[in-house]
Scaffold this active site. Sequence first.
Site, PDB file in Angstrom:
ATOM      1  N   ASP A   8     -30.428 -13.939 -83.601  1.00  0.00           N
ATOM      2  CA  ASP A   8     -29.478 -15.466 -83.144  1.00  0.00           C
ATOM      3  C   ASP A   8     -28.897 -15.225 -84.287  1.00  0.00           C
ATOM      4  OD1 ASP A   8     -30.830 -15.099 -81.070  1.00  0.00           O
ATOM      5  OD2 ASP A   8     -31.808 -17.705 -80.934  1.00  0.00           O
ATOM      6  N   ASP A 131     -31.927 -20.099 -67.486  1.00  0.00           N
ATOM      7  CA  ASP A 131     -32.883 -21.094 -68.747  1.00  0.00           C
ATOM      8  C   ASP A 131     -33.089 -22.111 -67.471  1.00  0.00           C
ATOM      9  OD1 ASP A 131     -31.626 -18.758 -70.219  1.00  0.00           O
ATOM     10  OD2 ASP A 131     -29.986 -20.691 -70.605  1.00  0.00           O
TER      11      ASP A 131
END
EC number: 5.3.1.16
Length: 251
Positions: A8, A131
Amino acid sequence: MLLIPAIDLKDGQCVRLKQGDMDQATIFSEDPAAMARKWVDLGARRLHLVDLNGAFAGKPKNLEAIEAILDEVGDEIPVQLGGGIRSLETIEKYLDAGLSYVIIGTAAVKNPGFLQDACTAFSGSIIVGLDAKDGKVATDGWSKLTGHEVIDLAKKFEDYGVESIVYTDIGRDGMLQGINIDATVKLAQAVGIPVIASGGLSNLTDIESLCEVEEHGVEGVICGRAIYSGDLDFAAAQKRADELNGELDNA
């Protein structure tokens, strides 16, 4: 079973967030390319990059770090990236730079026509990131919950021609609470394309549970906080997954 380390990116650094909160970022490395090299040397067969700044800004924000990672390992394994992908131009730029797949999340939900165009223009390179919390899809870096059911959207996107789906249970991400196996399998069984599990991976037991359901279409799992915190030994986990796959294949 693909174990896919996540890198990330925030402000050019490799970080982990807790439940998508940019203010709860732990920096794990200031050299993302070296981190990518580490995971590949430990046996990773694919990498998952997230442009966190890009996800919130809606456009690429960590290009330098991404290009450094691709220069380091892009010739060796496929690399996928999500975060801030809102235009065909961005996709083209990333694929030209050496990415194998781009992951479209919020833009796919808000603008299905864009996803359709992307699948047509870049067939085989488009992954959708869904998500969800309690079966409902979230967008905008998880800050907005929609009324869409995950399975309904997944089926629609499969028809568009997406390569696979990264499914994240956002109630569990970064919390080391275990993968939501039931929800992941339910989704994988509902579609004919591979599903990659994400969110909550905590230990070897999760890996073993996922290997048991691989036949339903669960292709892999994204490894985040657990491999950075040391709760999961990545090399040992990939070895165990390969052993289990061998046992299952021979069964």
